[in-house]
Write an enzyme that holds these catalytic residues in place. Structure first.
Site, PDB file in Angstrom:
ATOM      1  CG  HIS A  77      -1.650  -1.392   1.270  1.00 14.74           C
ATOM      2  ND1 HIS A  77      -2.560  -1.867   0.355  1.00 14.74           N
ATOM      3  CD2 HIS A  77      -1.473  -2.410   2.175  1.00 14.74           C
ATOM      4  CE1 HIS A  77      -2.953  -3.094   0.681  1.00 14.74           C
ATOM      5  NE2 HIS A  77      -2.302  -3.454   1.779  1.00 14.74           N
ATOM      6  CD  GLU A  87      -1.898  -4.009   5.052  1.00 12.74           C
ATOM      7  OE1 GLU A  87      -1.286  -4.955   4.508  1.00 12.74           O
ATOM      8  OE2 GLU A  87      -3.098  -3.741   4.791  1.00 12.74           O
ATOM      9  CD  GLU A 135      -1.436 -10.320   4.239  1.00 12.87           C
ATOM     10  OE1 GLU A 135      -1.446  -9.475   5.169  1.00 12.87           O
ATOM     11  OE2 GLU A 135      -1.878 -10.088   3.102  1.00 12.87           O
ATOM     12  CG  HIS A 195       0.800  -6.995   2.299  1.00 11.69           C
ATOM     13  ND1 HIS A 195      -0.100  -6.083   1.820  1.00 11.69           N
ATOM     14  CD2 HIS A 195       1.654  -7.260   1.268  1.00 11.69           C
ATOM     15  CE1 HIS A 195       0.180  -5.789   0.569  1.00 11.69           C
ATOM     16  NE2 HIS A 195       1.245  -6.497   0.206  1.00 11.69           N
TER      17      HIS A 195
END
Length: 267
Positions: free
Chosen positions: A62, A100, A231, A155
């Site tokens: 992101h 995040e 993740e 992430h």
């Protein structure tokens, strides 16, 4: 008597021809003359061995400016396997608002520092946490450097399932090229083992034993190098969010990821 005189005369002849006896004279030879004379022991030449360059691409998920540019990040781009996806997303956040994108940027910088300290060349897919994108297909293209030994996307998840917690490492499944096969699976397993060894628990809500094969992520589908997504945990779980948001937690995640990558690339 004659024999004795002969010895004396011979001695004078040998010692003569100059003001100093030959026995006391050490000649200095011209270097040009001696250049072709082999030395009694050849000189040793020190050799320096340079380790080959190892390149790792880190992809912090992101970006901080995505939320303010919805038209740009919602633009559809190729995602591999005939799929299209939004250019990028805003990512998730903890219940108290820790985003995040900030977590992934912080952890990625720590991983980069650890890798560079061991002589690894690190390439980032974005250079700050205030921009927009880049799009997922562009990130994959950055990762497809011919010399990249590994591509690791950082992430954190946003699962809303009650009690969902733990990390998982996503790898391409099914593989679309050789790099997406055994090399990516091995990279995923090495990262999973590293995170478990650092005390992190595998996800209890997705994948199996901390590993999750997927075919819907552009960063994996379009990759031509060994690539995985990590993740790190579920930001929607209160207990896990506290770890993800703490300085100590981020350092532990980064140290575990960096150590696993170093193991994978042989550094």
């Amino acid at each position: 008597m004659r024999r004795w005189l002969a010895v004396v005369v011979l001695g004078l002849v040998v010692a003569g021809c100059g003001s100093e006896p030959v026995a006391q004279h050490t000649p200095v030879l011209d270097p040009v003359v001696t250049a072709g004379i082999p030395a009694s022991s050849p000189p040793t030449t020190a050799t320096t061995t340079t380790a080959p360059e190892v390149v790792v691409v880190l992809n912090p998920g992101h970006n901080g400016g995505n939320a303010s540019h919805p038209a740009e990040i919602n633009r559809q781009v190729p995602a591999g396997g005939g799929q299209v996806k939004a250019c990028d997303t805003t990512g998730t956040e903890t219940d108290d608002g820790y985003p995040e994108h900030a977590f992934t940027w912080d952890v990625t910088l720590r991983v980069r520092a650890a890798l560079e300290a061991r002589g690894v060349t690190v390439v980032l897919t974005r250079q700050d946490d205030t921009g927009v994108g880049p799009c997922v297909d562009e990130r994959a293209a950055i990762g497809n450097r011919p010399d990249a030994a590994a591509v690791v996307s950082v992430h954190a998840d946003g699962a809303s399932t009650e009690g969902a917690s733990g990390f998982h490492v996503i790898y391409p499944d099914p593989p679309r090229n050789e790099a997406q096969g055994e090399p990516s699976s091995r990279l995923a397993t090495t990262l999973r083992d590293g995170l478990v060894g650092a005390g992190f628990a595998p996800a209890n809500y997705t994948g199996r034993d901390g590993l999750d094969g997927r075919d819907d992520l552009a960063g994996l589908n379009l990759s031509e190098r060994p690539a995985v997504f990590v993740e790190c945990g579920n930001m929607r779980d209160a207990a896990e969010a506290a770890v993800l948001g703490s300085d100590d937690g981020k350092q532990r995640y980064a140290a575990a990821i960096a150590a696993a990558v170093l193991t994978y690339v042989g550094r």
